[in-house]
Every structure is written in structure tokens, then in C-alpha cells.
Design a protein around this motif. Structure first.
Motif, PDB file in Angstrom:
ATOM      1  N   SER A 111      40.447  40.588  40.847  1.00  0.00           N
ATOM      2  CA  SER A 111      40.415  41.832  40.075  1.00  0.00           C
ATOM      3  C   SER A 111      41.002  41.614  38.682  1.00  0.00           C
ATOM      4  O   SER A 111      42.058  40.991  38.525  1.00  0.00           O
ATOM      5  CB  SER A 111      41.204  42.927  40.799  1.00  0.00           C
ATOM      6  N   THR A 113      43.047  42.587  35.667  1.00  0.00           N
ATOM      7  CA  THR A 113      44.157  43.485  35.330  1.00  0.00           C
ATOM      8  C   THR A 113      44.765  43.035  34.009  1.00  0.00           C
ATOM      9  O   THR A 113      44.632  41.878  33.596  1.00  0.00           O
ATOM     10  CB  THR A 113      45.251  43.466  36.412  1.00  0.00           C
ATOM     11  N   GLN A 131      38.975  50.572  46.833  1.00  0.00           N
ATOM     12  CA  GLN A 131      39.701  50.618  48.101  1.00  0.00           C
ATOM     13  C   GLN A 131      39.030  51.668  48.981  1.00  0.00           C
ATOM     14  O   GLN A 131      38.667  52.751  48.524  1.00  0.00           O
ATOM     15  CB  GLN A 131      41.166  50.973  47.902  1.00  0.00           C
ATOM     16  N   SER A 160      47.743  48.202  50.050  1.00  0.00           N
ATOM     17  CA  SER A 160      46.677  49.185  50.274  1.00  0.00           C
ATOM     18  C   SER A 160      47.108  50.316  51.193  1.00  0.00           C
ATOM     19  O   SER A 160      46.919  51.500  50.887  1.00  0.00           O
ATOM     20  CB  SER A 160      45.441  48.493  50.851  1.00  0.00           C
ATOM     21  N   ASP A 198      39.822  46.556  49.971  1.00  0.00           N
ATOM     22  CA  ASP A 198      38.635  46.730  49.128  1.00  0.00           C
ATOM     23  C   ASP A 198      37.396  46.905  49.989  1.00  0.00           C
ATOM     24  O   ASP A 198      37.225  46.221  51.011  1.00  0.00           O
ATOM     25  CB  ASP A 198      38.432  45.513  48.227  1.00  0.00           C
ATOM     26  N   SER A 223      40.446  53.518  44.727  1.00  0.00           N
ATOM     27  CA  SER A 223      40.882  52.749  43.558  1.00  0.00           C
ATOM     28  C   SER A 223      39.655  52.056  42.969  1.00  0.00           C
ATOM     29  O   SER A 223      38.599  52.011  43.608  1.00  0.00           O
ATOM     30  CB  SER A 223      41.935  51.698  43.942  1.00  0.00           C
ATOM     31  N   GLU A 225      38.388  48.368  41.559  1.00  0.00           N
ATOM     32  CA  GLU A 225      38.699  46.946  41.488  1.00  0.00           C
ATOM     33  C   GLU A 225      37.547  46.232  40.780  1.00  0.00           C
ATOM     34  O   GLU A 225      36.451  46.117  41.324  1.00  0.00           O
ATOM     35  CB  GLU A 225      38.890  46.367  42.899  1.00  0.00           C
ATOM     36  N   TYR A 227      35.990  43.053  39.744  1.00  0.00           N
ATOM     37  CA  TYR A 227      36.046  41.620  40.034  1.00  0.00           C
ATOM     38  C   TYR A 227      35.499  40.820  38.852  1.00  0.00           C
ATOM     39  O   TYR A 227      34.386  41.049  38.380  1.00  0.00           O
ATOM     40  CB  TYR A 227      35.205  41.279  41.268  1.00  0.00           C
TER      41      TYR A 227
END
Length: 281
Positions: A111, A113, A131, A160, A198, A223, A225, A227
Motif C-alpha cells: 500500500s 502511504t 478493508q 484491521s 484487505d 478503508s 488501500e 497497491y
């Protein structure tokens, strides 16, 4: 007679020079390949234990969406499947693997960030995951709030489950296991009511032959994410090449085909392929 001797000697010297040059070239290529940047091999970091994403099969082959994406990208960089060296790259070691030069790129549910971008560069994103919850096919859990007073499983050390309890279901009973396969077994036998991480990871596990039809994704987006493909910090050239490869993979239909083949059995409702550089917060 004298001329023949000189010619033979010259030929021997010339042959020796060619041999030395060839040996020197091999050493140079070998050194470059060992850092993941040679012309003969490319080293790519993946997960070995995530079905549907990055999995080392019992026979030694590799499968999963991340593997398919990396193979396509490698092809666009000039490497055939037999020129790829797959390197297991665990989450905690991804940044170090790139900075050390152990691998050229990493495609491992990585992911994007702000914190990670300080240490590595990213191409992509190539998949937008969320998620989610995995439940049994006959479960009546449709919202995260339904987990109040129910047992929620996730792997030890994951945030999570704690996020679900903190933000959606304060009365959820958390159950940590050593791995997702253990959570799946617990879900199948009724020891827990749901599993969270995820959605791409959940879909990969649920798509395994032994689990087909037994589980379903709740379809929640708890959420975002994004990639991305990790690249050594400062390697802008590789980032640009990988981005072009990802754009081509989407445009020629290979991306969607890989999604369907790896996640389809779990009825994974994937997002459209994200635009390069577009991070969904």
C-alpha cells in the motif's frame, strides 16, 4: 616458415584476449543481475503465502494477481518469464530489500502511504483495495456494526480488527490467530463470525478450491488501500517504465483478465483500474 610461426602466435594471443574479454563481460553481467538490474535476470519481490496474490505453489511455481502484474511489467521491461527471479519479501523488510538492491521492484500488496514514500518510490497504483469482512455464505452480517457481540478474527499484530472495534463495533470480540488460514478454519467451523483484512487478500483465500462457495465478501469499504509497485528511492527511470507497462496492461485487457482469474471465484467486486498517480484517500 617464420611467417607461419608469427601468425600462429598472434592467433593464440588473439584467442586469449577474446576469452579474457568474454570472462570480464560475464562478471559484469553477473554483478548487475545480483542487484536486480542486469540484462539477464530481474529480481522481483513478492509474497509467498497469499493465495490469489502471491503464492509459491508446492511444485515451486508462483501464482496470483501480484505475480501476473509483475510478470507483465517484467515483459515490458524486456524480461521473459524464465528471466524472473522471485524473491520472498515480507512486509517488514520491503523498504530494506529495495535500498539494499536485493530486488529491482516489489509487487506484494504494498500500500502506498506518505510514510513509505519517504523511503521508497512507487509506480502505480495498480489496484485499489479496501478493508472488508469475509463471512460464511449464509451469514446475515452485512454491515460492520453487525459485529457487535460477535467474534471477529484477524492475524496477530494486524490493526484491521482493532480498527473495526474502534470505529464500528465496540462490542466485537476480537480473536487473533497466527495466520489467515487459521482464521478461515475458525470461520468455517463457527468458532468466529467474520474475518477482516484487505478485500483482495480475503478474495484470494476464498477463491481456493477447498473454500469455493463457502464464503462471501460483505462488500464493505472500511478503508482505501492503494497497491503500488515499490522501486528504489530515486530510480525515476524505472518508475516511469513500470507506469507505462501498467497503463498498457490495463488498455489491452490483461489487467481485468488477471483480476477475474485470481479473484473471480470469490465474487470479488473490484474497483476499476486506478489511474497512475491517483491515490484515493
Amino acid at each position: 616458415m617464420k611467417l607461419r610461426k608469427v601468425t600462429a602466435a598472434s592467433a593464440a594471443v588473439f584467442a586469449l584476449a577474446l576469452t579474457a574479454t568474454a570472462c570480464g563481460g560475464d562478471d559484469g553481467d553477473s554483478g548487475s543481475s545480483s542487484s536486480g538490474s542486469g540484462s539477464d535476470k530481474i529480481k522481483i519481490g513478492i509474497k509467498y503465502d497469499q493465495p490469489g496474490l502471491g503464492l509459491k505453489e508446492p511444485g515451486g511455481s508462483f501464482s496470483g494477481f501480484d505475480v501476473d502484474v509483475a510478470t507483465y511489467v517484467a515483459k515490458e521491461l524486456g524480461y521473459g518469464p524464465d528471466q524472473i527471479e522471485w524473491v520472498e519479501t515480507k512486509s517488514a523488510d520491503r523498504e530494506n530489500a529495495l535500498s539494499r538492491g536485493d530486488v529491482k521492484i516489489i509487487t506484494a500488496t504494498y500500500s502506498i502511504t506518505d510514510e513509505r514514500k519517504e523511503k521508497v518510490d512507487f509506480a502505480g497504483p495498480y489496484l485499489l483495495a479496501h478493508q472488508d469482512l469475509l463471512v460464511t455464505s449464509d451469514s446475515d452480517i452485512t454491515e460492520a456494526t453487525d459485529l457487535n457481540n460477535k467474534k471477529l478474527c484477524s492475524v496477530t499484530g494486524s490493526t484491521s480488527a482493532q480498527n473495526v472495534k474502534k470505529d464500528f463495533a465496540p462490542k466485537a470480540q476480537l480473536s487473533e490467530r497466527g495466520g489467515y488460514s487459521e482464521c478461515l478454519s475458525a470461520l468455517q467451523t463457527g468458532q468466529v463470525d467474520a474475518l477482516t483484512t484487505d478485500d483482495s487478500i480475503l478474495a484470494g483465500y476464498a477463491a481456493q478450491d477447498q473454500y469455493k462457495g463457502k464464503f462471501k465478501l460483505a462488500g464493505l469499504k472500511l478503508s482505501n488501500e492503494n497497491y503500488g509497485i515499490g522501486v528504489k528511492k530515486g530510480d525515476t527511470e524505472t518508475v516511469n517504465k513500470v507506469n507505462k507497462a501498467l497503463e498498457k496492461m490495463v488498455s489491452d485487457g490483461s489487467w481485468q483478465k488477471a483480476v477475474e482469474e485470481n479473484f473471480g471465484p470469490a465474487n470479488y467486486k473490484n474497483e476499476q483500474a486506478p489511474k497512475i498517480g491517483q491515490i484515493v484517500k
